[in-house]
Design a protein around this motif. Structure first.
Motif, PDB file in Angstrom:
ATOM      1  N   ALA A 106       0.814  -1.211   0.000  1.00 61.10           N
ATOM      2  CA  ALA A 106       0.000   0.000   0.000  1.00 61.10           C
ATOM      3  C   ALA A 106       0.848   1.262   0.000  1.00 61.10           C
ATOM      4  CB  ALA A 106      -0.931  -0.009   1.217  1.00 61.10           C
ATOM      5  N   THR A 107       1.940   1.258   0.776  1.00 66.58           N
ATOM      6  CA  THR A 107       2.786   2.449   0.883  1.00 66.58           C
ATOM      7  C   THR A 107       3.608   2.698  -0.376  1.00 66.58           C
ATOM      8  OG1 THR A 107       2.967   2.230   3.293  1.00 66.58           O
ATOM      9  CG2 THR A 107       4.675   3.509   2.174  1.00 66.58           C
ATOM     10  N   LEU A 108       4.273   1.653  -0.874  1.00 66.01           N
ATOM     11  CA  LEU A 108       5.204   1.828  -1.994  1.00 66.01           C
ATOM     12  C   LEU A 108       4.476   2.108  -3.305  1.00 66.01           C
ATOM     13  CD1 LEU A 108       7.792  -0.956  -1.109  1.00 66.01           C
ATOM     14  CD2 LEU A 108       7.901   1.489  -0.607  1.00 66.01           C
ATOM     15  N   ASN A 109       3.289   1.574  -3.463  1.00 68.67           N
ATOM     16  CA  ASN A 109       2.549   1.826  -4.702  1.00 68.67           C
ATOM     17  C   ASN A 109       1.973   3.235  -4.759  1.00 68.67           C
ATOM     18  OD1 ASN A 109       3.056  -0.512  -6.029  1.00 68.67           O
ATOM     19  ND2 ASN A 109       1.088  -1.471  -5.637  1.00 68.67           N
ATOM     20  N   LEU A 150       6.857  -4.838  12.480  1.00 69.85           N
ATOM     21  CA  LEU A 150       6.010  -3.653  12.277  1.00 69.85           C
ATOM     22  C   LEU A 150       6.204  -2.591  13.360  1.00 69.85           C
ATOM     23  CD1 LEU A 150       2.664  -5.101  10.876  1.00 69.85           C
ATOM     24  CD2 LEU A 150       4.281  -3.584   9.717  1.00 69.85           C
ATOM     25  N   GLN A 151       7.263  -2.710  14.159  1.00 73.04           N
ATOM     26  CA  GLN A 151       7.624  -1.591  15.019  1.00 73.04           C
ATOM     27  C   GLN A 151       8.217  -0.468  14.171  1.00 73.04           C
ATOM     28  OE1 GLN A 151       9.981  -3.690  18.242  1.00 73.04           O
ATOM     29  NE2 GLN A 151       8.449  -2.679  19.532  1.00 73.04           N
ATOM     30  N   HIS A 152       8.746  -0.834  13.011  1.00 67.79           N
ATOM     31  CA  HIS A 152       9.154   0.132  11.993  1.00 67.79           C
ATOM     32  C   HIS A 152       8.028   0.192  10.966  1.00 67.79           C
ATOM     33  CE1 HIS A 152      13.531  -1.256  12.969  1.00 67.79           C
ATOM     34  NE2 HIS A 152      12.974  -0.577  13.965  1.00 67.79           N
ATOM     35  N   SER A 153       7.390   1.331  10.848  1.00 69.76           N
ATOM     36  CA  SER A 153       6.224   1.439   9.972  1.00 69.76           C
ATOM     37  C   SER A 153       6.628   1.648   8.515  1.00 69.76           C
ATOM     38  CB  SER A 153       5.342   2.605  10.424  1.00 69.76           C
ATOM     39  OG  SER A 153       4.276   2.793   9.524  1.00 69.76           O
ATOM     40  N   PRO A 154       6.077   0.863   7.588  1.00 70.55           N
ATOM     41  CA  PRO A 154       6.340   1.092   6.162  1.00 70.55           C
ATOM     42  C   PRO A 154       5.969   2.506   5.704  1.00 70.55           C
ATOM     43  CG  PRO A 154       5.353  -1.061   6.486  1.00 70.55           C
ATOM     44  CD  PRO A 154       5.279  -0.361   7.808  1.00 70.55           C
ATOM     45  N   SER A 155       5.017   3.144   6.391  1.00 71.89           N
ATOM     46  CA  SER A 155       4.601   4.492   6.008  1.00 71.89           C
ATOM     47  C   SER A 155       5.698   5.531   6.212  1.00 71.89           C
ATOM     48  CB  SER A 155       3.352   4.901   6.799  1.00 71.89           C
ATOM     49  OG  SER A 155       3.624   4.929   8.194  1.00 71.89           O
ATOM     50  N   ASP A 156       6.757   5.174   6.953  1.00 75.32           N
ATOM     51  CA  ASP A 156       7.871   6.098   7.173  1.00 75.32           C
ATOM     52  C   ASP A 156       8.967   5.961   6.112  1.00 75.32           C
ATOM     53  OD1 ASP A 156       6.868   7.313   9.526  1.00 75.32           O
ATOM     54  OD2 ASP A 156       7.488   5.565  10.709  1.00 75.32           O
ATOM     55  N   ILE A 157       8.866   4.966   5.255  1.00 74.28           N
ATOM     56  CA  ILE A 157       9.886   4.777   4.219  1.00 74.28           C
ATOM     57  C   ILE A 157      10.014   5.989   3.310  1.00 74.28           C
ATOM     58  CG2 ILE A 157      10.508   3.404   2.184  1.00 74.28           C
ATOM     59  CD1 ILE A 157       9.411   0.955   3.620  1.00 74.28           C
ATOM     60  N   PRO A 158       8.907   6.614   2.849  1.00 73.89           N
ATOM     61  CA  PRO A 158       9.054   7.814   1.997  1.00 73.89           C
ATOM     62  C   PRO A 158       9.885   8.921   2.642  1.00 73.89           C
ATOM     63  CG  PRO A 158       6.812   7.000   1.883  1.00 73.89           C
ATOM     64  CD  PRO A 158       7.491   6.209   2.964  1.00 73.89           C
ATOM     65  N   ALA A 159       9.781   9.090   3.960  1.00 76.15           N
ATOM     66  CA  ALA A 159      10.579  10.116   4.648  1.00 76.15           C
ATOM     67  C   ALA A 159      12.068   9.806   4.555  1.00 76.15           C
ATOM     68  CB  ALA A 159      10.137  10.219   6.112  1.00 76.15           C
ATOM     69  N   LEU A 160      12.428   8.520   4.694  1.00 76.46           N
ATOM     70  CA  LEU A 160      13.832   8.131   4.545  1.00 76.46           C
ATOM     71  C   LEU A 160      14.326   8.405   3.129  1.00 76.46           C
ATOM     72  CD1 LEU A 160      13.863   4.692   6.421  1.00 76.46           C
ATOM     73  CD2 LEU A 160      14.655   6.880   7.287  1.00 76.46           C
ATOM     74  N   LEU A 161      13.503   8.087   2.142  1.00 76.60           N
ATOM     75  CA  LEU A 161      13.889   8.282   0.750  1.00 76.60           C
ATOM     76  C   LEU A 161      14.030   9.759   0.411  1.00 76.60           C
ATOM     77  CD1 LEU A 161      11.656   5.571  -0.991  1.00 76.60           C
ATOM     78  CD2 LEU A 161      13.991   5.362  -0.118  1.00 76.60           C
ATOM     79  N   SER A 209      20.046   2.933  14.086  1.00 77.95           N
ATOM     80  CA  SER A 209      18.807   2.170  14.044  1.00 77.95           C
ATOM     81  C   SER A 209      18.858   1.111  12.955  1.00 77.95           C
ATOM     82  CB  SER A 209      17.634   3.132  13.773  1.00 77.95           C
ATOM     83  OG  SER A 209      16.517   2.457  13.278  1.00 77.95           O
ATOM     84  N   PRO A 210      18.176  -0.031  13.143  1.00 78.23           N
ATOM     85  CA  PRO A 210      18.088  -1.029  12.066  1.00 78.23           C
ATOM     86  C   PRO A 210      17.157  -0.594  10.938  1.00 78.23           C
ATOM     87  CG  PRO A 210      16.855  -1.753  13.987  1.00 78.23           C
ATOM     88  CD  PRO A 210      17.599  -0.527  14.404  1.00 78.23           C
ATOM     89  N   PHE A 211      16.452   0.521  11.134  1.00 82.30           N
ATOM     90  CA  PHE A 211      15.580   1.091  10.102  1.00 82.30           C
ATOM     91  C   PHE A 211      16.382   2.166   9.386  1.00 82.30           C
ATOM     92  CE2 PHE A 211      11.071   3.036   9.375  1.00 82.30           C
ATOM     93  CZ  PHE A 211      11.125   2.608   8.063  1.00 82.30           C
ATOM     94  N   ARG A 212      16.889   1.842   8.195  1.00 81.82           N
ATOM     95  CA  ARG A 212      17.819   2.723   7.487  1.00 81.82           C
ATOM     96  C   ARG A 212      17.654   2.605   5.983  1.00 81.82           C
ATOM     97  NH1 ARG A 212      20.657  -1.945   8.934  1.00 81.82           N
ATOM     98  NH2 ARG A 212      21.505  -1.350  10.951  1.00 81.82           N
ATOM     99  N   GLY A 222      22.404  11.040   7.296  1.00 72.56           N
ATOM    100  CA  GLY A 222      21.307  11.857   7.792  1.00 72.56           C
ATOM    101  C   GLY A 222      20.385  11.065   8.690  1.00 72.56           C
ATOM    102  N   THR A 223      19.477  11.756   9.360  1.00 74.46           N
ATOM    103  CA  THR A 223      18.501  11.112  10.229  1.00 74.46           C
ATOM    104  C   THR A 223      17.109  11.692   9.985  1.00 74.46           C
ATOM    105  OG1 THR A 223      18.910  12.683  12.022  1.00 74.46           O
ATOM    106  CG2 THR A 223      20.189  10.645  12.046  1.00 74.46           C
ATOM    107  N   VAL A 224      16.107  10.904  10.271  1.00 76.36           N
ATOM    108  CA  VAL A 224      14.706  11.320  10.162  1.00 76.36           C
ATOM    109  C   VAL A 224      13.984  10.852  11.416  1.00 76.36           C
ATOM    110  CG1 VAL A 224      12.543  11.011   8.917  1.00 76.36           C
ATOM    111  CG2 VAL A 224      14.667  11.263   7.637  1.00 76.36           C
ATOM    112  N   ASP A 225      13.244  11.723  12.044  1.00 75.69           N
ATOM    113  CA  ASP A 225      12.490  11.364  13.242  1.00 75.69           C
ATOM    114  C   ASP A 225      11.199  10.651  12.848  1.00 75.69           C
ATOM    115  OD1 ASP A 225      14.305  12.454  15.026  1.00 75.69           O
ATOM    116  OD2 ASP A 225      13.379  14.440  14.963  1.00 75.69           O
ATOM    117  N   VAL A 226      10.989   9.478  13.435  1.00 73.43           N
ATOM    118  CA  VAL A 226       9.769   8.695  13.168  1.00 73.43           C
ATOM    119  C   VAL A 226       9.255   8.127  14.481  1.00 73.43           C
ATOM    120  CG1 VAL A 226      10.606   8.069  10.853  1.00 73.43           C
ATOM    121  CG2 VAL A 226      11.005   6.518  12.772  1.00 73.43           C
TER     122      VAL A 226
END
Length: 331
Positions: A31-34, A104-115, A162-165, A197-201
């Motif tokens: 849902a997020t990536l599409n 799912l402690q790392h939300s897929p919805s935060d991936i766009p912010a990393l990108l 973080s392992p979310f990178r 860089g870093t992003v707050d999520v």
């Protein structure tokens, strides 16, 4: 050798004890990536099943049959999160690689912010959690680990590992050049770039099940960081040895002076026993530290593999022979 670039984004997700989480994780990723036009149908997800005790591998096979962008690797033996990431990195085809946990402690919805942050010219972007949903001992241990990493690896101040990178493919290529069995991905990243860089999520509650990261595994990861990317522990033990040797010589000199001035030895031996115990303890600590380094050198020279692949799904390489990282050379 990793496969040629053919997709815009690759996600590498180590899996352990997440059979019930994977279907929901894939649905949210889809849902997020599409929703991102540049990524629509131009991404892949590589699940690395780290010898999970449940039926996670069967869930991955089912998801791979339902979604063509899902690929899977099953490790024959438990290798640990960071080694599992290396197994996934070797099969990625994306210009950008994202790593995240499977719970799912790392939300897929935060991936766009990393990108988006990566597009600003960063080599690597880490997610920094506003409030972590972890046990107290894990949070305290993480803070200690953060302080030690800052000293041992000159980690930039304020950077949370973080392992979310997210990272560029060039960083992935540099990481894959590492051939040793003791992998610490963040240490490898810090050894090839400081453009981070870093992003707050937000950090979310685990969707189902319990964490597979025990105190023993956390301690093992800390030892990887401390002994694989720095010789500071050896220098600390050397400095401790010098200090205690100097103290020993000073006490010996005082005893000699006392012998000639008072012509008698001390009545009590408590101080002597305490000194022996302290010095003996320091010596054992130094020997243990040397043994830790020598053991890692021995296993590296013996070509202990980072991981061993048992089965694959959606992976071009054949699982009929023994895939180990010690046999894989990064381009």
């Amino acid at each position: 050798m990793h496969e040629p670039v053919s997709v815009a984004l690759s996600l590498v997700i180590p899996v352990y004890g997440s059979e019930k989480v994977l279907p929901e994780l894939v649905a949210r990723l889809h849902a997020t990536l599409n929703e991102i036009e540049s990524l629509r149908d131009n991404y892949e997800v590589i699940f690395v099943c780290d010898c999970s005790p449940d039926h996670s591998w069967h869930a991955i096979e089912k998801l791979a049959s339902d979604y063509p962008w899902v690929r899977g690797i099953s490790l024959r033996m438990n290798a640990g999160q960071h080694n599992a990431l290396m197994a996934g990195f070797a099969q990625t085809r994306g210009k950008i690689i994202v790593t995240m946990d499977d719970d799912l402690q790392h939300s897929p919805s935060d991936i766009p912010a990393l990108l988006d942050e990566l597009k600003k010219g960063r080599d690597v972007v880490y997610a920094r959690f506003k409030k972590r949903q972890h046990a107290s001992w894990k949070i305290i241990g993480s803070r200690i680990n953060d302080l030690v990493a800052g000293y041992l690896m000159q980690k930039p101040k304020g950077l949370y590992l973080s392992p979310f990178r997210a990272m560029k493919a060039a960083i992935r290529n540099d990481i894959l050049r590492y051939q040793g069995p003791y992998v610490y991905v963040d240490g490898l990243i810090l050894s090839v770039t400081r453009n981070i860089g870093t992003v707050d999520v937000n950090h979310h509650d685990r969707f189902a099940g319990d964490s597979g990261y025990s105190f023993r595994k956390s301690l093992s990861l800390w030892l990887k960081m401390a002994t694989s990317f720095s010789i500071v522990p050896l220098r600390i033990t050397s400095l401790a040895g010098i200090c205690f040797s100097g103290l020993g010589f000073l006490l010996a000199l005082l005893l000699i002076i006392q012998k000639f001035t008072l012509d008698r030895m001390p009545i009590g031996w408590s101080s002597l026993i305490v000194t022996i115990l302290i010095v003996g303890g320091v010596q054992l600590l130094a020997l243990g530290m040397l043994g830790e380094y020598l053991g890692r050198v021995l296993l590296t020279l013996n070509s202990r593999p980072q991981y061993v692949i048992g089965e694959t799904v959606g992976i071009a390489t054949s699982p009929d022979h023994d895939h180990t990282k010690s046999q894989v050379k990064a381009s």
